[in-house]
Design an enzyme around this catalytic site. Structure first.
Site, PDB file in Angstrom:
ATOM      1  N   HIS A 166       9.558  -3.706   3.352  1.00 48.06           N
ATOM      2  CA  HIS A 166       8.940  -3.937   1.817  1.00 48.06           C
ATOM      3  C   HIS A 166      10.266  -4.183   1.050  1.00 48.06           C
ATOM      4  CE1 HIS A 166       5.685  -0.881   3.384  1.00 48.06           C
ATOM      5  NE2 HIS A 166       4.833  -2.081   2.938  1.00 48.06           N
ATOM      6  N   SER A 186       4.336   0.922   8.113  1.00 44.40           N
ATOM      7  CA  SER A 186       4.244   2.196   7.774  1.00 44.40           C
ATOM      8  C   SER A 186       3.301   3.171   8.661  1.00 44.40           C
ATOM      9  CB  SER A 186       3.312   2.153   6.418  1.00 44.40           C
ATOM     10  OG  SER A 186       3.941   1.491   5.538  1.00 44.40           O
ATOM     11  N   MET A 194       0.848  -1.152   0.061  1.00 43.75           N
ATOM     12  CA  MET A 194      -0.135   0.094   0.155  1.00 43.75           C
ATOM     13  C   MET A 194       0.906   1.364   0.056  1.00 43.75           C
ATOM     14  SD  MET A 194      -3.256  -0.707   2.122  1.00 43.75           S
ATOM     15  CE  MET A 194      -2.976  -0.527   3.758  1.00 43.75           C
ATOM     16  N   GLN A 249      -2.940 -12.213   7.845  1.00 45.26           N
ATOM     17  CA  GLN A 249      -3.272 -11.835   6.447  1.00 45.26           C
ATOM     18  C   GLN A 249      -2.512 -12.917   5.627  1.00 45.26           C
ATOM     19  OE1 GLN A 249      -2.948  -7.639   4.628  1.00 45.26           O
ATOM     20  NE2 GLN A 249      -0.967  -8.373   4.122  1.00 45.26           N
ATOM     21  N   GLU A 306       5.593 -11.371   7.124  1.00 42.61           N
ATOM     22  CA  GLU A 306       5.190 -12.328   8.199  1.00 42.61           C
ATOM     23  C   GLU A 306       4.582 -11.357   9.149  1.00 42.61           C
ATOM     24  OE1 GLU A 306       8.035 -15.052   9.210  1.00 42.61           O
ATOM     25  OE2 GLU A 306       7.568 -16.635   8.006  1.00 42.61           O
TER      26      GLU A 306
END
Ligand code: PAF
Length: 282
Positions: free
Chosen positions: A42, A191, A35, A158, A153
């Site tokens: 990331h 984030s 996102m 999710q 992880e």
């Protein structure tokens, strides 16, 4: 280290043409869904993608359907130019940056619900969240058609929900988890860490500390209730509002009283207005 801006796609047909050409040339394509608001976690996913594939596509899409009405969708950090620069330095080949109207055109009417795995942990606290995630990830997988897709992880529930959806729907893609990247003091990169005040940031690593203690206590097969109660009390004394703190079977995510196979200790807690989650393998 490569340093070029990745090719940016906002048009689905153009993205599909490029990926189809790569696949036709026999190149393994790896997708890193994000996102945006990219951090070293990331970039570790991008590094892993480059290690296991020939072409790396990162998607950047702040997905409105996975945020609840009182959650942080409108204030979620967005900085596309910085993100594209970071992806370039990390060596991603392409960035898929669809508009909301491309993902959810007028009349869009489908949602994917994964039962069972979504019923505990974050599920009750974030109604609709995992359905939003499963739906958008299924779309991203169908749009990009990667050979492999990578997920951190840190969002362990999710990851399991996506693995279940992909298996149930016979999607022809391999889903892999990548270990959480942490600050030197143990705080998992997120984030949302940028929402923390200096005082909250100093307290936040307690989350990892408590998980580490519970994992160590649970490892020998002792009852987990005592360590969990002690951990919850320690977090609350440090200023957290704990939503859950549990040791769960790593596959089914059902809570366990004692660890007898692969297990995970997972937590969600508010620190001020910021909701933090984390987990560790036991
Ligand atoms: O983990 C995330 O950043 C998001 O939930 C994902 C997987 C990109 C879906 O929007």
């Amino acid at each position: 280290m490569p340093d070029s801006i990745p090719q940016r796609f906002s048009d689905l047909a153009a993205l599909r043409r490029s990926v189809a050409a790569w696949r036709q040339a026999g190149e393994r394509v790896v997708l890193v869904p994000t996102m945006g608001a990219l951090h070293a976690g990331h970039l570790a996913l991008v590094a892993e993608a480059r290690r296991i594939g020939r072409r790396t596509v990162a998607s950047i899409f702040v997905n409105p359907t996975q945020f609840g009405p009182n959650e942080d969708f409108s204030r979620y950090p967005r900085d596309l130019e910085t993100d594209l620069g970071l992806l370039g330095r990390a060596g991603a080949d392409a960035a898929w940056t669809p508009a909301v109207g491309t993902m959810y055109p007028p009349g869009f009417a489908t949602r994917i619900e994964v039962a069972g795995l979504t019923e505990g942990l974050c599920g009750p606290f974030r109604p609709g969240h995992f359905s939003g995630v499963a739906t958008v990830v299924t779309k991203l997988l169908n749009q990009v058609r990667p050979d492999v897709a990578l997920f951190g992880e840190k969002d362990f529930q999710q990851l399991r929900v996506i693995q279940q959806a992909v298996s149930d729907l016979d999607l022809d893609v391999e889903i892999r988890g990548v270990p959480t990247v942490r600050e030197p003091d143990g705080l998992a990169l997120s984030s949302r860490n940028r929402y923390l005040s200096a005082t909250e940031r100093a307290v936040a690593p307690n989350l990892h500390g408590v998980l580490t203690e519970i994992a160590a206590a649970a490892r020998g097969g002792a009852a987990v209730a005592g360590p969990i109660n002690a951990g919850q009390a320690a977090l609350e004394a440090a200023g957290f509002q704990v939503q859950y703190l549990a040791v769960c079977d790593a596959r089914t995510l059902a809570p366990v009283e004692r660890v007898a196979g692969p297990a995970r200790v997972l937590v969600a807690a508010f620190l001020g207005r910021t909701r933090l989650i984390d987990n560790l393998a036991v």
